[in-house]
Motif scaffolding. Structure first.
Motif, PDB file in Angstrom:
ATOM      1  N   PRO A 160       1.008  -1.263  -0.052  1.00  0.00           N
ATOM      2  CA  PRO A 160      -0.086   0.069  -0.122  1.00  0.00           C
ATOM      3  C   PRO A 160       0.829   1.449   0.024  1.00  0.00           C
ATOM      4  O   PRO A 160       0.550   2.224  -0.691  1.00  0.00           O
ATOM      5  CB  PRO A 160      -0.725  -0.200   1.365  1.00  0.00           C
ATOM      6  CG  PRO A 160      -0.641  -1.615   1.448  1.00  0.00           C
ATOM      7  CD  PRO A 160       0.429  -2.027   1.108  1.00  0.00           C
ATOM      8  N   PHE A 161       2.054   1.231   0.517  1.00  0.00           N
ATOM      9  CA  PHE A 161       2.895   2.490   0.732  1.00  0.00           C
ATOM     10  C   PHE A 161       3.530   2.676  -0.578  1.00  0.00           C
ATOM     11  O   PHE A 161       3.665   3.883  -1.282  1.00  0.00           O
ATOM     12  CB  PHE A 161       3.879   2.394   2.034  1.00  0.00           C
ATOM     13  CG  PHE A 161       3.446   2.418   2.973  1.00  0.00           C
ATOM     14  CD1 PHE A 161       3.190   3.301   3.721  1.00  0.00           C
ATOM     15  CD2 PHE A 161       3.185   0.874   3.778  1.00  0.00           C
ATOM     16  CE1 PHE A 161       2.568   3.398   5.158  1.00  0.00           C
ATOM     17  CE2 PHE A 161       2.677   1.112   5.235  1.00  0.00           C
ATOM     18  CZ  PHE A 161       2.169   2.287   5.702  1.00  0.00           C
ATOM     19  N   ILE A 162       3.939   1.591  -1.299  1.00  0.00           N
ATOM     20  CA  ILE A 162       4.330   1.735  -2.645  1.00  0.00           C
ATOM     21  C   ILE A 162       3.245   2.301  -3.579  1.00  0.00           C
ATOM     22  O   ILE A 162       3.555   3.198  -4.501  1.00  0.00           O
ATOM     23  CB  ILE A 162       4.783   0.362  -3.225  1.00  0.00           C
ATOM     24  CG1 ILE A 162       6.276  -0.205  -2.429  1.00  0.00           C
ATOM     25  CG2 ILE A 162       5.277   0.186  -4.720  1.00  0.00           C
ATOM     26  CD1 ILE A 162       6.555  -1.550  -2.734  1.00  0.00           C
ATOM     27  N   VAL A 190       7.754   7.514  -6.009  1.00  0.00           N
ATOM     28  CA  VAL A 190       8.921   6.784  -6.424  1.00  0.00           C
ATOM     29  C   VAL A 190       9.422   5.641  -5.385  1.00  0.00           C
ATOM     30  O   VAL A 190       9.027   5.777  -4.284  1.00  0.00           O
ATOM     31  CB  VAL A 190       9.943   7.827  -6.665  1.00  0.00           C
ATOM     32  CG1 VAL A 190      10.507   8.493  -5.418  1.00  0.00           C
ATOM     33  CG2 VAL A 190      11.092   7.248  -7.513  1.00  0.00           C
ATOM     34  N   LEU A 191       9.869   4.816  -6.086  1.00  0.00           N
ATOM     35  CA  LEU A 191      10.540   3.785  -5.289  1.00  0.00           C
ATOM     36  C   LEU A 191      12.170   3.672  -5.442  1.00  0.00           C
ATOM     37  O   LEU A 191      12.463   3.745  -6.485  1.00  0.00           O
ATOM     38  CB  LEU A 191       9.849   2.379  -5.664  1.00  0.00           C
ATOM     39  CG  LEU A 191      10.911   1.227  -5.170  1.00  0.00           C
ATOM     40  CD1 LEU A 191      10.748   0.982  -3.820  1.00  0.00           C
ATOM     41  CD2 LEU A 191      10.441  -0.251  -5.725  1.00  0.00           C
ATOM     42  N   ASP A 204       3.723  -2.647 -11.357  1.00  0.00           N
ATOM     43  CA  ASP A 204       2.403  -2.942 -11.483  1.00  0.00           C
ATOM     44  C   ASP A 204       1.372  -1.708 -11.250  1.00  0.00           C
ATOM     45  O   ASP A 204       0.221  -1.290 -11.635  1.00  0.00           O
ATOM     46  CB  ASP A 204       1.781  -3.755 -10.358  1.00  0.00           C
ATOM     47  CG  ASP A 204       2.340  -5.276 -10.940  1.00  0.00           C
ATOM     48  OD1 ASP A 204       2.702  -5.474 -12.015  1.00  0.00           O
ATOM     49  OD2 ASP A 204       2.529  -6.311 -10.052  1.00  0.00           O
ATOM     50  N   ALA A 205       2.018  -0.935 -10.186  1.00  0.00           N
ATOM     51  CA  ALA A 205       0.977   0.195  -9.839  1.00  0.00           C
ATOM     52  C   ALA A 205       1.423   1.647 -10.614  1.00  0.00           C
ATOM     53  O   ALA A 205       1.001   2.665 -10.394  1.00  0.00           O
ATOM     54  CB  ALA A 205       1.542   0.434  -8.007  1.00  0.00           C
ATOM     55  N   GLY A 206       2.401   1.469 -11.471  1.00  0.00           N
ATOM     56  CA  GLY A 206       2.956   2.677 -12.303  1.00  0.00           C
ATOM     57  C   GLY A 206       3.584   3.550 -11.751  1.00  0.00           C
ATOM     58  O   GLY A 206       3.815   4.747 -11.920  1.00  0.00           O
ATOM     59  N   VAL A 207       4.258   2.959 -10.534  1.00  0.00           N
ATOM     60  CA  VAL A 207       5.223   3.908  -9.970  1.00  0.00           C
ATOM     61  C   VAL A 207       6.783   3.863 -10.396  1.00  0.00           C
ATOM     62  O   VAL A 207       7.365   2.594 -10.297  1.00  0.00           O
ATOM     63  CB  VAL A 207       5.021   3.608  -8.274  1.00  0.00           C
ATOM     64  CG1 VAL A 207       6.105   4.446  -7.335  1.00  0.00           C
ATOM     65  CG2 VAL A 207       3.701   3.804  -7.784  1.00  0.00           C
ATOM     66  N   THR A 235       7.969   8.645  -0.482  1.00  0.00           N
ATOM     67  CA  THR A 235       8.845   8.029  -1.267  1.00  0.00           C
ATOM     68  C   THR A 235       8.958   6.819  -0.385  1.00  0.00           C
ATOM     69  O   THR A 235       8.741   6.707   0.879  1.00  0.00           O
ATOM     70  CB  THR A 235      10.189   8.802  -0.884  1.00  0.00           C
ATOM     71  OG1 THR A 235      10.078  10.087  -1.909  1.00  0.00           O
ATOM     72  CG2 THR A 235      11.405   8.137  -1.357  1.00  0.00           C
ATOM     73  N   VAL A 236       9.470   5.774  -1.115  1.00  0.00           N
ATOM     74  CA  VAL A 236       9.651   4.399  -0.130  1.00  0.00           C
ATOM     75  C   VAL A 236      11.165   4.063  -0.834  1.00  0.00           C
ATOM     76  O   VAL A 236      11.636   4.184  -2.066  1.00  0.00           O
ATOM     77  CB  VAL A 236       8.714   3.299  -1.012  1.00  0.00           C
ATOM     78  CG1 VAL A 236       8.976   1.948  -0.411  1.00  0.00           C
ATOM     79  CG2 VAL A 236       7.270   3.715  -0.675  1.00  0.00           C
TER      80      VAL A 236
END
Length: 329
Positions: A86-88, A93-94, A188-191, A298-299
């Motif tokens: 959920p945080f991602i 951005v990761l 998958d989340a487009g991040v 940010t993660v």
């Protein structure tokens, strides 16, 4: 260099380690006599943010989620990813040690330029004793590597090979640890996924070591060959317990009793290793992390050993004015 370097490569440098399901062994910290185990516990407790792999750092409106990762596949990652996902999905951005582009550059460079791993000096049989080369040859064969080929490698590269126990060879061919799982979740989340450091960081780190120090990495790893599965299990189990720093302190204290070492010499070597392999990299990452945090949530997902300690990512965030909160996997 002390014998810790090969095992710490599991955390610090490459996607290598031991899959708990594939390796069978005993947690070496659990088997210590009570007094020695208490010393490991007390030394670990002296370090800031000594336990925990999942944290939130906030500074004003800025938010950074920090996740300590373990690089190989393990069924226990599934629950951690559920906690992290959920945080991602909410992040802008990761940040990881090596993103897809950097990994591709590294693979391409190693394929095009084998000299990155090859030594232009004497071969290993020429610089190791006959007994050392015999033991090393057996360890290499157990990992499916012809000794005649490895004899021409840089000693640091051979020591990294020794860090991977035979029981984990198959798992290492397709590493799928929490960092890779986090990158897949971001995709998958487009991040977007960005790297914290250049692709050639590995080579720059080890280029700083003298040939003698690199050979010492091999020499001090060889006596551990009969316990390599135990070390792998210890690393994995302590990671999932949020106690990666405890493995560092365990190995430092074990080195005190090694032939040719004094506690002072061992501690000095460990301090240098931590500065070179961990703290300096952490400091270089901070401007990247702060710039990303200024743009949005940010993660940060990096090897778990980068989190604790006086020069760890968490302490550096604290010094930069972030408020740290342990979330816990």
């Amino acid at each position: 260099m002390a014998r810790l370097i090969p095992t710490l490569c599991l955390f610090l440098v490459i996607s290598a380690g031991a899959a708990r399901a594939a390796c069978v062994g005993t947690d070496l910290i659990d088997t210590l006599p009570p007094a020695e185990r208490a010393l490991v516990e007390s030394e670990t407790a002296l370090q800031p943010f000594a336990e925990g792999n999942f944290w939130r750092a906030t500074r004003g409106e800025q938010r950074v989620i920090v996740a300590g990762t373990y690089h190989l596949e393990d069924p226990r990652h599934a629950a951690n990813l559920d906690r992290l996902r959920p945080f991602i999905e909410e992040a802008g951005v990761l940040l990881v040690e090596a993103g897809p582009e950097e990994e591709a550059k590294l693979k391409e460079a190693m394929a095009k330029d084998p000299s990155l791993m090859l030594s232009d000096g004497p071969t290993l049989p020429e610089v190791l004793s006959e007994g050392e080369w015999k033991t090393l040859s057996g360890a290499l064969r157990a990992r499916g590597i012809p000794p005649v080929l490895a004899s021409k490698f840089e000693p640091w590269y051979v020591s990294m090979t020794l860090a991977l126990p035979p029981c984990a060879i198959d798992a290492a061919k397709q590493p799928d640890g929490l960092d890779k799982m986090a990158m897949a979740a971001a995709r998958d989340a487009g991040v977007p996924v960005r790297s914290l450091e250049p692709w050639n960081t590995v080579f720059r780190l080890f280029a700083e070591l003298t040939p003698q120090e690199q050979l010492a990495m091999i020499r001090t790893a060889l006596p551990l060959e009969d316990r390599v599965e135990d070390l792998a299990v210890t690393l994995g189990d302590r990671y999932f317990a949020g106690e990666s720093r405890k493995v560092w302190e365990y190995m430092r204290l074990q080195t005190h009793a090694m032939p040719g070492y004094t506690p002072e010499a061992a501690d000095a070597e460990f301090a240098r290793m931590e500065e070179t392999l961990v703290t300096r990299r952490n400091r270089a990452w901070m401007p990247v992390i702060e710039a990303a945090a200024a743009e949005g949530p940010t993660v940060v997902a990096v090897g778990a050993l980068h989190l604790p300690g006086k020069g760890g990512v968490l302490a550096l965030l604290d010094e930069a004015g972030f408020r740290l909160e342990k979330l816990g996997f």
